[in-house]
Each structure stands twice: as C-alpha cells, then as structure tokens.
Design an enzyme around this catalytic site. Sequence first.
Site, PDB file in Angstrom:
ATOM      1  N   LYS A 102     115.889  89.849 -34.052  1.00 58.04           N
ATOM      2  CA  LYS A 102     116.105  89.364 -32.507  1.00 58.04           C
ATOM      3  C   LYS A 102     114.816  88.766 -32.318  1.00 58.04           C
ATOM      4  O   LYS A 102     113.617  89.446 -32.174  1.00 58.04           O
ATOM      5  CB  LYS A 102     116.322  90.642 -31.785  1.00 58.04           C
ATOM      6  CG  LYS A 102     116.306  90.295 -30.171  1.00 58.04           C
ATOM      7  CD  LYS A 102     116.296  91.475 -29.321  1.00 58.04           C
ATOM      8  CE  LYS A 102     115.944  91.181 -28.181  1.00 58.04           C
ATOM      9  NZ  LYS A 102     115.759  92.204 -27.007  1.00 58.04           N
ATOM     10  N   ALA A 189     118.823  91.775 -21.750  1.00 61.99           N
ATOM     11  CA  ALA A 189     117.955  91.868 -20.636  1.00 61.99           C
ATOM     12  C   ALA A 189     118.153  91.960 -19.128  1.00 61.99           C
ATOM     13  O   ALA A 189     118.992  90.822 -18.956  1.00 61.99           O
ATOM     14  CB  ALA A 189     116.771  91.039 -21.104  1.00 61.99           C
ATOM     15  N   GLY A 190     117.744  92.618 -18.485  1.00 58.66           N
ATOM     16  CA  GLY A 190     117.902  92.633 -17.061  1.00 58.66           C
ATOM     17  C   GLY A 190     119.299  93.472 -16.452  1.00 58.66           C
ATOM     18  O   GLY A 190     119.370  93.386 -15.313  1.00 58.66           O
ATOM     19  N   ASN A 211     118.780  98.583 -22.681  1.00 58.36           N
ATOM     20  CA  ASN A 211     117.884  99.615 -23.066  1.00 58.36           C
ATOM     21  C   ASN A 211     117.417 100.212 -21.984  1.00 58.36           C
ATOM     22  O   ASN A 211     117.741 101.554 -21.612  1.00 58.36           O
ATOM     23  CB  ASN A 211     116.671  99.108 -23.888  1.00 58.36           C
ATOM     24  CG  ASN A 211     115.683  99.808 -24.291  1.00 58.36           C
ATOM     25  OD1 ASN A 211     115.710 101.100 -23.997  1.00 58.36           O
ATOM     26  ND2 ASN A 211     114.753  99.371 -25.318  1.00 58.36           N
TER      27      ASN A 211
END
Lengths: 262, 71
Positions: A102, A189-190, A211
């Site tokens: 990643k 993300a986000g 996460n």
Amino acid sequence: MQHEQRMLRLYDLELSSRLLLGTARYPSPALLAEAVRASGTAVVTVALRREAGGELAGQGFWSLIRTLGVNVLPNTAGCHSVKEAVTTAHMAREVFATSWIKLEVIGEDDTLHPDVFGLVEAARILSEEGFQVLPYCTEDLVAADRLINAGCRVLMPWAAPIGSGRGLNNPFGLKALRAHFQVPLIIDAGIGTPSHAAAAMEAGFDAVLINTAVAQAHQPVQMARAFALAVEAGRAAYLAGPIEPRDLAVPSTPVIGKAFLA
Amino acid sequence: MKIVVNGAWREVALAGPATTPTLEAVLGQLGFANRAVATALNGGFIAAGARAGTAVREGDRVEIVAPMQGG
C-alpha cells in the site's frame, strides 16, 4: 452483471470480503484480534517501525497477526519522499513476504494529502521491480490514469483525510473516478461510519479500508461487525441497481382506480 | 566503535583488531538475531541475505524496523 458478482480480486488474490481493516489504534491487541474476526476481513494493513529496545513489541504483534489467518497489506505510511517509500517497500517485502504494497507518499502534513507526483514515480519504480502496488491516492482522474500507466492494477482513493471520519468528501469526483476506470477501486481513508462505507459500495467501489472508525469506536468489535454488514449491504444494493434521485414526488401507490370520495 | 542505531548512538564491538563488524554481527550484538526485522545502512536497504557481507563502519547509520500496527 455476472462478472461484478465475483469475489474481489486484487492482483492474483481472490478475497472473500470487501472490507479491509487497519490494525492501528486499537485499545489492546486482544480487541484488535477480535475486531478482525468480527469484520470477516481477508486483508489487514500493517506497517514497519523502528523496533525499540529489548521489548521487541513488533515480534509479538507479528505473531498475533499470523494467528489470524488473513493476508497482510504492508504500507509505507509516513513516507514523504520517493526514496523513503521505495526503501520501505523493499523492507516490507522482505519482512512480510508479500509483493503487495500500500504505497503512501505524503505531500502535506495537516491533511496527509498524497503527493501524487511522488506517488506516480514510486509506483513506476516498484511496479518495474515486481511489486503489486496499491497506491493511496486522491480522486484526481489524471493522477489515477498515470498510476495505472505506471503499472498499478488497483487504486485506493481517499474519501477524506486519514482518521477524519468525514465520509465521502467529494462524491461527484469519486463517482467520476468509478465511471472512468475498470480496475478495482478501494476507498481508503476518511470513512467514519458504516453508512459512509455503504454509500461507497453503493457507488460501485469494490471495497473499503477502515481503521480509525473501528479501532477508536467505543466498542471496536461491534463496530467491525457493523462495517461488515454495511459493506455487504452496499455491495448488494449496487448490484441491484439503485434508483436515480429526482426532485418531485412520484406516487408509489397507483393513482388509477382510486375511489372518488371528494 | 560508535554507530547510530534507529537514531541513537550505540557502542558496538569490533570483529577483531581494526576489523569492522558485519551488519549481521551488529544485529546479533543488539539482540535481533533471527528476529523479523528489516535493515537499512545509511538510508539504503540491506536484504537479510546481504547482511553477512556488509561491513558497518564508525559513524554509520543503521535502521532496524519490525512489523507494527498500521492503517
């Protein structure tokens, strides 16, 4: 439609789940392990950091991850230059015994905005060296195109800045990205809530990576399960073909045959 | 001799009189033998198989990284 119902395929691996889970920021290793199981994920992200002193914390973490029976996707988190990211990828390939990376090249610290220029350069170098690169990128169409030209067969566009929990910041841009590219697209993300994840899946994204939204929830294990359900629901909805929104009402009950009672 | 390990100065033993140790020997001295770690010397990746043939000199910067939680 048939091909869309297949399992998620990232490079040469077919995966049973469309939810990828990060391993950072959990209250304890035990809760991390339980959350991974509750999520049903087949892929967790991991990192490399300096091994401090005699505690060898990293060895314990790695032992735990290996008991979970999931694939690992190492990241280059925190790298700000092409050289750092490429070197970190080499280290990760050796330690984690995987060609997956990643790829993160960060360009701005307040937003952790990807440096798309460095990203493309690092992606090209690593792809030529045999890595299977999953770049953390934005919804920028041109950058996405360059990443694919550089050898990437999966893209990981952000929804919002890492850890912000804001959801799909630019749904129109993301929709355009989905429309332009056939490669697997993972929203990374986000994402803050399961409804954000479901929205991403309904828009046709192939998977989501979560996460902080799980790890920092009051009940991480329950939240992991909630995300699993949302991802499954969102995917099913996408395949079922959602209706288009419209401005005015359309009666759902037939008008014809209504009794005249005025 | 003194080297920088993960950003901190550390004293490591020479392999012999005026003989610099290998990276593998340095890892052993620091307690990382047979651990799941990756290494870099002065910013460049050194593969596990190359550690025994890589000399570490006074003032060199060694990075030793291990699996950690990540997003």
